[in-house]
Structures are given as structure tokens and as C-alpha cells.
Scaffold this motif. Structure first.
Motif, mmCIF file in Angstrom:
data_model
loop_
_atom_site.group_PDB
_atom_site.id
_atom_site.type_symbol
_atom_site.label_atom_id
_atom_site.label_comp_id
_atom_site.label_asym_id
_atom_site.label_seq_id
_atom_site.Cartn_x
_atom_site.Cartn_y
_atom_site.Cartn_z
ATOM 1 N N LEU A 205 4.105 0.080 -4.510
ATOM 2 C CA LEU A 205 5.054 -0.389 -3.495
ATOM 3 C C LEU A 205 6.006 0.725 -3.057
ATOM 4 O O LEU A 205 6.312 0.859 -1.866
ATOM 5 C CB LEU A 205 5.863 -1.584 -4.042
ATOM 6 C CG LEU A 205 6.819 -2.233 -3.049
ATOM 7 C CD1 LEU A 205 6.047 -2.904 -1.907
ATOM 8 C CD2 LEU A 205 7.722 -3.259 -3.739
ATOM 9 N N VAL A 206 6.460 1.521 -4.021
ATOM 10 C CA VAL A 206 7.399 2.593 -3.671
ATOM 11 C C VAL A 206 6.712 3.602 -2.751
ATOM 12 O O VAL A 206 7.338 4.162 -1.843
ATOM 13 C CB VAL A 206 8.015 3.243 -4.942
ATOM 14 C CG1 VAL A 206 7.026 4.114 -5.686
ATOM 15 C CG2 VAL A 206 9.245 4.049 -4.579
ATOM 16 N N CYS A 207 5.400 3.793 -2.939
ATOM 17 C CA CYS A 207 4.633 4.680 -2.048
ATOM 18 C C CYS A 207 4.501 4.057 -0.663
ATOM 19 O O CYS A 207 4.564 4.757 0.354
ATOM 20 C CB CYS A 207 3.239 4.942 -2.624
ATOM 21 S SG CYS A 207 3.279 5.770 -4.206
ATOM 22 N N ALA A 208 4.317 2.718 -0.634
ATOM 23 C CA ALA A 208 4.206 2.019 0.653
ATOM 24 C C ALA A 208 5.531 2.117 1.412
ATOM 25 O O ALA A 208 5.558 2.309 2.630
ATOM 26 C CB ALA A 208 3.829 0.559 0.426
ATOM 27 N N ALA B 262 2.275 -6.526 1.108
ATOM 28 C CA ALA B 262 0.884 -6.871 1.395
ATOM 29 C C ALA B 262 0.000 -5.624 1.310
ATOM 30 O O ALA B 262 -1.101 -5.667 0.756
ATOM 31 C CB ALA B 262 0.788 -7.492 2.788
ATOM 32 N N HIS B 263 0.511 -4.511 1.829
ATOM 33 C CA HIS B 263 -0.239 -3.258 1.771
ATOM 34 C C HIS B 263 -0.465 -2.838 0.312
ATOM 35 O O HIS B 263 -1.579 -2.473 -0.077
ATOM 36 C CB HIS B 263 0.519 -2.167 2.528
ATOM 37 C CG HIS B 263 -0.072 -0.795 2.395
ATOM 38 N ND1 HIS B 263 -1.302 -0.465 2.908
ATOM 39 C CD2 HIS B 263 0.395 0.325 1.777
ATOM 40 C CE1 HIS B 263 -1.561 0.809 2.628
ATOM 41 N NE2 HIS B 263 -0.548 1.302 1.940
ATOM 42 N N ALA B 264 0.585 -2.919 -0.492
ATOM 43 C CA ALA B 264 0.475 -2.516 -1.903
ATOM 44 C C ALA B 264 -0.564 -3.376 -2.616
ATOM 45 O O ALA B 264 -1.399 -2.879 -3.375
ATOM 46 C CB ALA B 264 1.830 -2.633 -2.585
ATOM 47 N N MET B 265 -0.536 -4.673 -2.335
ATOM 48 C CA MET B 265 -1.473 -5.588 -2.990
ATOM 49 C C MET B 265 -2.907 -5.283 -2.543
ATOM 50 O O MET B 265 -3.836 -5.297 -3.349
ATOM 51 C CB MET B 265 -1.085 -7.018 -2.600
ATOM 52 C CG MET B 265 -1.209 -8.060 -3.677
ATOM 53 S SD MET B 265 -0.615 -7.573 -5.284
ATOM 54 C CE MET B 265 -1.982 -8.101 -6.281
ATOM 55 N N ASP B 266 -3.051 -4.954 -1.269
ATOM 56 C CA ASP B 266 -4.363 -4.610 -0.713
ATOM 57 C C ASP B 266 -4.925 -3.365 -1.406
ATOM 58 O O ASP B 266 -6.093 -3.314 -1.790
ATOM 59 C CB ASP B 266 -4.195 -4.381 0.799
ATOM 60 C CG ASP B 266 -5.516 -4.078 1.469
ATOM 61 O OD1 ASP B 266 -6.477 -4.808 1.183
ATOM 62 O OD2 ASP B 266 -5.578 -3.108 2.243
ATOM 63 N N VAL B 267 -4.047 -2.366 -1.587
ATOM 64 C CA VAL B 267 -4.471 -1.128 -2.254
ATOM 65 C C VAL B 267 -4.885 -1.425 -3.696
ATOM 66 O O VAL B 267 -5.882 -0.891 -4.188
ATOM 67 C CB VAL B 267 -3.338 -0.077 -2.206
ATOM 68 C CG1 VAL B 267 -3.679 1.120 -3.090
ATOM 69 C CG2 VAL B 267 -3.087 0.371 -0.773
#
Lengths: 343, 252
Positions: B101-104, B117-122
Motif C-alpha cells: 500500500l505504501v508503494c501504491a 484496491a491496487h495493492a490488493m490486486d498486486v
């Protein structure tokens, strides 16, 4: 972002993810009740008790600020007394100019944040051990500059004007409340700061600085921000010390002892946890009360406790509580709720 | 079209040890490039100069049409360079989800529910979803390697730098990781992959470069590079490890 985008985004991320919380609603209620009780104390107990508690609140504030600096920014400073001193002298100087001393306390915080900007340019050129020593030297330079100013009392210090007209009981209660407000504000400030996006970045920097840079975090900016916040908090604490003691002495207020207290409290309480400085300050304060009569033995015991905790409890007392119970009074994390995700 | 990444005569040395000697190299958008070479060839230093952890003594680094030679790591990450570290560097007290998440947030510039959502997708793509709530410090080596990839992908890169993500893993684990990387590359992500486990590389990359002494020894189609006499000589006549054994041990 349009409204529908916003709703979709919420729907995509919202239901699965909650802010990590175990018993946090209950603990929130308990803490609010505790704060209300503390606020009512001047009506309930003798002023000797509230006068002593002012010292505890100052320690909580100072330790919280050092914890933010070292525990989250990785900036191990032994020079925060610079801001304690500047804050204290700001209150003295503003009171001389006719500002109500209690109102001068938040202004002292502001002044320290302003001083912290150029100081950080200098101090941030140093790393690790050199940063620690450098901050101490900078604090000494500030002390030497202050004692050269005659209007601030020079080397012998100065008394606070502007509070002599107040009734002693009222003054005691007001000082107590402002000290309590300071302690609560520093804890709440740390909590809000760490709960946001910046907080997550700071925790990443704390854990792994190189990887934090690769994650896209502007490590230098994050560190400078916690340095400014910490300076402001220590400055307000210095201001509270002044309205409590009604005078300032340069050698005492710029003493490295403040840093020693902050480090000791944070180390025994648990570095990198908001709860750490709270627990640590309580332990330290209690030891101070019970051991004050034993002279230098007091320092020997403090040192022994500090070494023992550093050796056997690297996470401090709160680290121990947390690893045993998973408890968090100030949940700043995220918790994914999905059936396939392990707890 | 201009190359996505271009190193132009990059030079770097530490005292008498040269890790890059007038190194010139280009990577196209969507390309998968494998990098091999003996220990001390300058592979990890090359990555450090691309990602900004190391500043070259001379030459220039270009990314996406802009010179980034002096740009700090965070700026390059935001520009679209995602990297992993050979020895995993998880944020130990953050959960796997928070690690990504911190990267997102910081790398990809996303906020709120979108970032989540992006973090979960990754995490789904890298096979870490079930571990979302586990602290980074409690992961096994394979999981840490996956987390390195997940964090790099979490920054929404255009170029993914993989530094020996197979090192220290068992054969089935290598296969799992190769599948993850192949999936990411299939989606159009450019990949530059340093690896000792050469058979893992051959399955994924379309081009291979062999480095030695900070210079390019061979550059081209993977099997040809591996068959090159100069390359075989570098590996003491035995050729790069093409068997099932893994690279250097680096279990923490």
C-alpha cells in the motif's frame, strides 16, 4: 475525480479493508474517560498532586516527540533540549512584551518550528552517530547564544512576568490544564500524523530506509517534517516548564539531561509505538517519586533499568504487551477482511 | 521510438575496483532483458545506478526520454522504475498489505480506496493475498522474494528491475516465481532481470546481456549469448549454471 469514480473506488477498496483495530473502540472510551478524569483533578485533589503531575505531562510530551523523531524518522537526536530551551525563552521574552504567558506557549511551539528549519539544514548533513553528536553541539551553541543576550537575563536566567496577578490556586489549575492539553495534543498529534498516508511512509522509513526510497518515498522530506513537528512539541513543553516554574535558568533548560530523560523513557516504554512514551513516562515518573530520596543511587537504578530493558526487551514494555496480546491503543494500521486472508 | 531506458557510457569505480566501464545499454518498452555475469561483474551496481541508489562517476542514465542521472531513488520510482533487492528488505513491522500500500501511495501516486484496491490486486497477482495481514518480518524467504516483486509492482512501474529473485529458492519455488514474472511481462511491463539461475531466465527473456568487469561481453538472443565462447570462458569452461541448483545462499 468524479463522484461516480469516488463511489467505485470506495466500493473497490472500502468493504475489504478496515483500519486495524482490536478493542480500540473500548480503549478509546477508556482513554476519553481517563482524560476527562484528569481534566477534573484540580477540583478533586490537593494542588501538590496536580503540581507533580505537570512534570509527568511534560515528560509524556517530550518523550512522544523524541519517539516520533527517533522511532519513526530514525533521527537519534541528543539535542532536543535546544527546543526545550528556545521554547522556554520564547515564553519569557513574549511575556516581557506583554503577551499572556499561557497564550505564549503555542507561540513557543511555532517559534521552535521556525528555528528548526535552518537547524535541520545543518544537522541533516550529518548521519547516524554524527547527527546525534551534532544536535548536542547545536543545542550548546543555542545556549551560548542565549546567555549572551542581557535582556534575557544572561547566564543567571530570568523570572517570568505576567502571572503574578493571578490567584495561586487558579494559576496552579491553569498550568495543570495547559500541561495536560500539551500531553494530550502530542499523543493525538502523533496518532493523527501516523494514521495518514505520511504515517505509513514514516513507518516504512523506520523499518528500511533504502527500500523506502525505492517505494517512492521522499525520505528526506519525511524526516524533515518529523523534525519540525518534534521541535514544535519540545518547544511547547519548554514553554509549559516555564509557566510552571515561573523562571528559567539557561544551564538547566538547555541541559542534555532532557535528552537523557526522553531516551530513557522511550527505550523502556517501547520505541516506535505511540503507547511507548506513555508507559515509559509513567514508569520513569514513579521511579523518580520513590527514589528521589536516595541521591545518586537513584541514577544508578535508572541506569541499570535502562540497560536491562535495552538488553532483554528491545521492544520495551509496550513491545512486550503487544507481542503477548496484540493490543494496540492507537491503531494506525490496515486490516484486510476477506475470508481467504489469514488472521 | 526512443528506448525506455538508456545507459550512455556509464562509468563507476570504487577505488581500484571498476563496476562499470563506459557501459552503454538500452531497454525498449515492454522488453524482457536478462543479465548474467560472474560475481563482481557489476550487475547489482548497474541496478543501483538505474534505480538511483548509486550515482555514476561519469556517463548518463535516461528513462522515458528524460535524463535521470542525478535524480534520487524516489523520483525514479515515481517516474516508473520499480526495483527489487537481492537480499529482501521488507518493512518488517508493516503487514504485507501495508508494504504494498505504501508503494501504491508514494510510488504510484494513488489514494484511498483506489490505492487499496491496487495493492490488493498486486497481492493477488504475486500470490500473497492470503498473507495480507501478516507482518513483513514473519515471512519465509520465498514470501519475502514475492513481496519484493509485489512492492516493485505496487509502484505501478513501466520498468521492473529484478535482482536475483530466484536466489536461495528451491526448484518448485523458482518455477512459481518465474510464472509470476512471465505474467507481469505478458501485460506489457518491461523487465530487466539479473539471475544466476539461468534456466529461469531463458524461459522468460527475449534478450540476454553478459557483463564482466563492468562491461558488456555479449548481447543478443539468450541461447546464443550462453553459447558464446567468451561467456563460457567467464564461467571457467562450465558455462553458467543451467542445472537445477540455485544461486548463492542468502537465507536470512
Amino acid at each position: 475525480m468524479t463522484l461516480s469514480d469516488f463511489v467505485t473506488a470506495r466500493a473497490a477498496g472500502g468493504p475489504h479493508v478496515s483500519r486495524a483495530a482490536r478493542a480500540s473502540r473500548l480503549s478509546g472510551l477508556v482513554m476519553a474517560a481517563g482524560a476527562a478524569l484528569l481534566a477534573a483533578l484540580p477540583f478533586l485533589v490537593f494542588s501538590t498532586v496536580t503540581d507533580t503531575l505537570v512534570n509527568l505531562f511534560v515528560l509524556v510530551a517530550l518523550a512522544s516527540m523524541w519517539n516520533l523523531l527517533a522511532g519513526f524518522g530514525g533521527l537519534v537526536s541528543v539535542g532536543q533540549q535546544a527546543y526545550v530551551g528556545i521554547g522556554a525563552y520564547t515564553v519569557i521574552a513574549l511575556a516581557d512584551l506583554g503577551v499572556q504567558p499561557y497564550l505564549a506557549v503555542p507561540l513557543a511551539a511555532l517559534t521552535c518550528a521556525v528555528f528548526a528549519v535552518p537547524t535541520s539544514w545543518l544537522a541533516f548533513r550529518l548521519r547516524g552517530d554524527y547527527f546525534a553528536v551534532g544536535t548536542w553541539v547545536i543545542a550548546e551553541v543555542y545556549r551560548l547564544l542565549v546567555v549572551r543576550v542581557d535582556s534575557l537575563g544572561g547566564g543567571s536566567g530570568k523570572g517570568l512576568t505576567g502571572l503574578s496577578g493571578l490567584d495561586q490556586t487558579l494559576r496552579g489549575a491553569l498550568t495543570y490544564w495547559i500541561a495536560l492539553a500539551l500531553a494530550l495534543a502530542t499523543i493525538a498529534g502523533c496518532y493523527l500524523l501516523l494514521r495518514g498516508r505520511l504515517g505509513l511512509s514514516l513507518m516504512a522509513v523506520r523499518d528500511e530506509e533504502t527500500a523506502a526510497g525505492s517505494a517512492g518515498i521522499d525520505v528526506g522530506r519525511a524526516k524533515r517534517l518529523v523534525y519540525l513537528v518534534s521541535a514544535a512539541g519540545c518547544g511547547a513543553a519548554g514553554g509549559v516548564i516555564t509557566v510552571s516554574s515561573l523562571s528559567v535558568n539557561p544551564d538547566a533548560i538547555f541541559s542534555v539531561q532532557w535528552s537523557a530523560y526522553m531516551i530513557f523513557i522511550v527505550v523502556i516504554g517501547g520505541i516506535g509505538f505511540i503507547e511507548g512514551p506513555l508507559i515509559g513516562a509513567l514508569v520513569f515518573f514513579t521511579m523518580q517519586q520513590f527514589l528521589a530520596d536516595y541521591g545518586s543511587w537513584y541514577l544508578v537504578v535508572l541506569g541499570a533499568v535502562g540497560i536491562a530493558v535495552a538488553l532483554w526487551l528491545p521492544g520495551g514494555l509496550w513491545g512486550l504487551v503487544r507481542s503477548r496480546t496484540g493490543l494496540s491503543l492507537f491503531p494506525v494500521g490496515y486490516h484486510v477482511r476477506r475470508p481467504d486472508v489469514r488472521e | 521510438m526512443a528506448a525506455l531506458l538508456r545507459l550512455d557510457g556509464v562509468t563507476k569505480s570504487f577505488g581500484r575496483v571498476t563496476v562499470a566501464e563506459k557501459l552503454t545499454l538500452s531497454v525498449e518498452a515492454g522488453e524482457a532483458l536478462g543479465i548474467v555475469g560472474p560475481n563482481g561483474a557489476g550487475k547489482s551496481s548497474l541496478f543501483a545506478m538505474i534505480s538511483g541508489d548509486l550515482r555514476p562517476d561519469g556517463g548518463a542514465v535516461w528513462f522515458g526520454g528524460r535524463e535521470v542521472t542525478g535524480a534520487p531513488p524516489y523520483a525514479r520510482t515515481r517516474a516508473g522504475i520499480g526495483r527489487t533487492y537481492q537480499v529482501p528488505r521488507p518493512f518488517e513491522h508493516l503487514t504485507v498489505f501495508e508494504n504494498v500500500l505504501v508503494c501504491a501511495h508514494q510510488g504510484a501516486g494513488l489514494r484511498g480506496g483506489r490505492a487499496q484496491a491496487h495493492a490488493m490486486d498486486v497481492l493477488e497477482r504475486t500470490g500473497l493475498a492470503a498473507l495480507a495481514n501478516t507482518p513483513g518480518g514473519r515471512l519465509t524467504l520465498l514470501q519475502r522474494k514475492r513481496l519484493e516483486v509485489a512492492r516493485a509492482v505496487g509502484t505501478a512501474p513501466r520498468l521492473l528491475l529484478l535482482d536475483e529473485v530466484s536466489g536461495g529458492l528451491t526448484e518448485p519455488e523458482v518455477a512459481e516465481l518465474v510464472a509470476v514474472v512471465r505474467g507481469l511481462h505478458a501485460d506489457g511491463l518491461a523487465v530487466v532481470w539479473i539471475e544466476h539461475v539461468v534456466h529461469a531466465l531463458v524461459k522468460t527473456v527475449g534478450r540476454m546481456v553478459c557483463l564482466a568487469g563492468g562491461a558488456v561481453v555479449a548481447d543478443g538472443e539468450p541461447m546464443r549469448v550462453l553459447a558464446d565462447p567468451k561467456v563460457r570462458e567467464l564461467y571457467l569452461g562450465g558455462g553458467p549454471e543451467t542445472e537445477t541448483t540455485t544461486g548463492e545462499e542468502e537465507r536470512p
